[in-house]
Enzyme design. Structure first.
Site, PDB file in Angstrom:
ATOM      1  N   CYS A 210       0.871  -1.169   0.000  1.00  0.00           N
ATOM      2  CA  CYS A 210       0.000   0.000   0.000  1.00  0.00           C
ATOM      3  C   CYS A 210       0.915   1.229   0.000  1.00  0.00           C
ATOM      4  CB  CYS A 210      -0.969  -0.030   1.177  1.00  0.00           C
ATOM      5  SG  CYS A 210      -0.219  -0.357   2.787  1.00  0.00           S
TER       6      CYS A 210
ATOM      7  N   GLY B 246       2.873   0.381   3.940  1.00  0.00           N
ATOM      8  CA  GLY B 246       2.985  -1.071   4.049  1.00  0.00           C
ATOM      9  C   GLY B 246       2.787  -1.601   5.444  1.00  0.00           C
ATOM     10  N   TRP B 247       2.032  -0.874   6.295  1.00  0.00           N
ATOM     11  CA  TRP B 247       1.832  -1.389   7.646  1.00  0.00           C
ATOM     12  C   TRP B 247       0.371  -1.371   8.094  1.00  0.00           C
ATOM     13  CZ3 TRP B 247       5.690   2.641   9.970  1.00  0.00           C
ATOM     14  CH2 TRP B 247       5.185   3.933   9.863  1.00  0.00           C
ATOM     15  N   ASP B 248      -0.585  -1.166   7.167  1.00  0.00           N
ATOM     16  CA  ASP B 248      -2.006  -1.272   7.480  1.00  0.00           C
ATOM     17  C   ASP B 248      -2.702  -2.246   6.518  1.00  0.00           C
ATOM     18  OD1 ASP B 248      -2.391   0.612   9.724  1.00  0.00           O
ATOM     19  OD2 ASP B 248      -1.736   2.124   8.292  1.00  0.00           O
ATOM     20  N   ARG B 249      -2.950  -1.788   5.309  1.00  0.00           N
ATOM     21  CA  ARG B 249      -3.604  -2.648   4.316  1.00  0.00           C
ATOM     22  C   ARG B 249      -2.722  -3.828   3.921  1.00  0.00           C
ATOM     23  NH1 ARG B 249      -4.992   2.463   0.556  1.00  0.00           N
ATOM     24  NH2 ARG B 249      -3.122   3.170   1.663  1.00  0.00           N
TER      25      ARG B 249
ATOM     26  N   ARG C 157      -3.684   3.587  15.969  1.00  0.00           N
ATOM     27  CA  ARG C 157      -4.933   3.261  15.273  1.00  0.00           C
ATOM     28  C   ARG C 157      -6.087   3.111  16.267  1.00  0.00           C
ATOM     29  NH1 ARG C 157      -1.920   5.073  11.995  1.00  0.00           N
ATOM     30  NH2 ARG C 157      -1.093   3.945  10.180  1.00  0.00           N
TER      31      ARG C 157
END
Length: 580
Positions: free
Chosen positions: A316, A319-322, A368
């Site tokens: 994404c 590169g650390w959520d989706r 988050r």
């Protein structure tokens, strides 16, 4: 200590479930940084290495103090081949770790926050990788300046920036700079035999304060990535999962607003990759969150089964959520099919997925949660939506193998048809296991379901035992079968090859004390894939609700009561489960 040999039976199961709660509790309060270490973090790192070691021979890409990337593991696992197949039909990587380390060191500047292309799953000899998107000129000019723009303040990434040209050189002579930096990235992709690049960004480029702070392969002006198969599959960012939480954790009917000004990346998939999926991709903007996630996962599974030699990259923006969302779903789906991590029990694969795919790769869970962006919770709760055979990679492999066998000489087909049948056994008055012929593997190990005295009502314990002939394991627990029959969810059992051996420390759960003969006429079974994924989800919901679940909601009594009721249903304390 984890994996202690003295633990057995329900005590071991309870201890390992507690590990999940402790992991989530720590994760919810601390973001992982490679330069910061303590006993808790080291324990998590070592546990991940232990779990990888159960099934794989691997090397380590060293990232001491975050020298390669500040939010990647200090010891990045590079799986070379499986250690649980006895050498038969072994899929082995051709990559040399020393060369890989060199490629990584050279390519790290090419991508946002130095989050370089990193292999994280080994499937049929192919690497499934993760990364951030491509860095723009702003980040190449100076990483600290980039972090100021992107994060709203300065941040020490834990990695030293390379010497780079001045501002004019970057702006006016960026072609030469990008040729060099992105050239290293392309060399790394080719060395890992990556052909498919799946970009989850909803933007062509990430813009902050009117400046392009990141780029992507799909808008590379020089078309440096033209030799790769690029897929633009836009998926909502973590902010959208605030809406998911605000709708009482209901994903069905939740549709992303594609008309927002910053959304400019269309869905773009080569037609050859959409064959046989039976998905009308023209409707993607009308899909709700469940449909969109399901269809994207089907696409990824289709891609990794389509090509026998080429790997896949998913990314994404950072590169650390989706990215961990889809990497986790892929890992768990392939595990449920018996195709990766075959020696791990549900609680163990859950630990590995949370610890490695999310925590050690830098997901900011505490941030988050403070914003109500529950993408982490969504990932594991979503497992209920991918339990059916339509998400099974094993099913696709069987079709491919059946096509190959159809081309074999008649004599060879006759040999394949004459396979010894296995014996029939049972476990206890509560569980029974039915063994059926499988035409693929002899002398294999199998999963067996055994009764657990702790955990939610639907929880199943797992152990391994050696069998003398190829068999299919069919789950048969009376109250689960009754529930499944009432809901019309029963499907044929899944027949999958099992590893030739697993380490003895996995044989941690007891069997029943009073075996019963298996009746000749059995009730419809709950498929193995479904049973495994439901078990992972149940463990997660129980641990999450007991740790961070109540901290992530407002203080109003109605909100607390509503979420308590949802979690109660989710972990089986109520008659129905409506968390979607």
């Amino acid at each position: 200590m984890w994996g202690e040999a003295g633990l057995a039976g329900p005590a071991a199961a309870a201890s390992r479930s507690e590990e999940i709660g402790e992991l989530i509790e720590h994760f919810s309060r601390h973001q992982y940084r490679a330069k910061e270490s303590n006993t808790k973090v080291e324990k998590i790192e070592n546990r991940c290495l232990e779990l990888f070691r159960r099934d794989y021979v691997f090397s380590v890409i060293h990232n001491p103090n975050g020298e390669l990337c500040g939010h990647y593991p200090r010891q990045i696992v590079f799986m070379e081949y499986t250690s649980t197949d006895g050498g038969k039909d072994r899929f082995e990587s051709t990559v040399q770790t020393s060369k890989l380390q060199d490629f990584v060191s050279r390519s790290k500047m090419a991508r946002c926050r130095s989050r370089f292309v990193c292999p994280v799953i080994l499937y049929q000899g192919k690497h499934i990788c993760r990364s951030a998107t491509l860095a723009g000129w702003g980040e190449l000019y100076g990483r600290s300046g980039y972090n100021y723009l992107f994060s709203g303040g300065f941040e020490d990434t834990g990695a030293e920036s390379d010497e780079l040209p001045d501002d004019n050189a970057v702006r006016n002579g960026d072609s030469q700079l990008f040729d060099k930096v992105r050239g290293h990235d392309i060399k790394l992709l080719r060395y890992l035999s990556i052909r498919y690049i799946c970009d989850l960004m909803v933007e062509k480029k990430k813009v902050k304060f009117g400046l392009n702070v990141t780029s992507s392969e799909k808008v590379d002006k020089a078309q440096r990535y033209a030799d790769f198969t690029l897929l633009s599959i836009p998926y909502p960012g973590c902010e959208f999962f605030k809406d998911y939480k605000d709708r009482d954790y209901t994903a069905e009917g939740l549709v992303f607003n594609w008309n927002q000004d910053f959304v400019d990346a269309p869905l773009n998939i080569p037609p050859s990759l959409t064959e046989n999926l039976h998905i009308d991709w023209r409707d993607y903007q009308s899909w709700d969150l469940v449909q969109q996630t399901q269809n994207y996962l089907k696409l990824l599974i289709h891609i990794i089964n389509r090509d026998e030699d080429s790997g896949l990259l998913v990314h994404c923006i950072s590169g650390w959520d989706r990215t961990p969302l889809f990497i986790s779903l892929l890992r768990l789906s392939l595990w449920a099919d018996g195709l990766v991590h075959v020696c791990l029990a549900p609680v163990e694969i859950l630990y590995l997925t949370i610890a490695y795919d999310w925590f050690l790769f830098g997901h900011m869970l505490s941030d988050r949660l403070s914003k109500g962006e529950e993408i982490f919770f969504f990932c594991f709760n979503f497992l209920k939506h991918i339990t059916s055979e339509e998400f099974s990679a094993a099913k696709k492999l069987r079709r491919k193998n059946a096509h190959k066998e159809a081309e074999l000489p008649v004599d060879d087909l006759c040999i394949l048809a004459h396979t010894d049948r296995g014996s029939t056994t049972s476990l206890s008055s509560d569980f029974s296991v039915i063994m059926e012929e499988s035409p693929t593997t002899a002398g294999s190990f199998n999963y067996e379901a055994v009764e657990m005295t702790t955990g939610p009502p639907t929880q199943v314990a797992w152990r391994r035992g050696r069998t003398s002939s190829p068999q299919t394991i069919v789950w048969n627990k009376p109250h689960l079968l009754n529930q499944a029959e009432e809901r019309g969810l029963l499907q044929p059992g899944v027949s999958e090859p099992r590893p030739s051996h697993c380490q003895s420390e996995n044989n941690m759960l007891r069997t029943g004390s009073s075996p019963l003969a298996v009746p000749e006429r059995r009730r419809p079974p709950i498929p193995e894939r479904r049973a495994k994924l439901e078990e992972v989800r149940a463990i997660f919901l129980s641990a999450y609700s007991a740790t961070v679940g109540l901290r992530s909601i407002s203080t109003s009594p109605s909100a607390i009561g509503g979420l308590l009721e949802q979690f109660a249903r989710g972990v089986g304390l109520r008659g129905t489960n409506n968390i979607v």
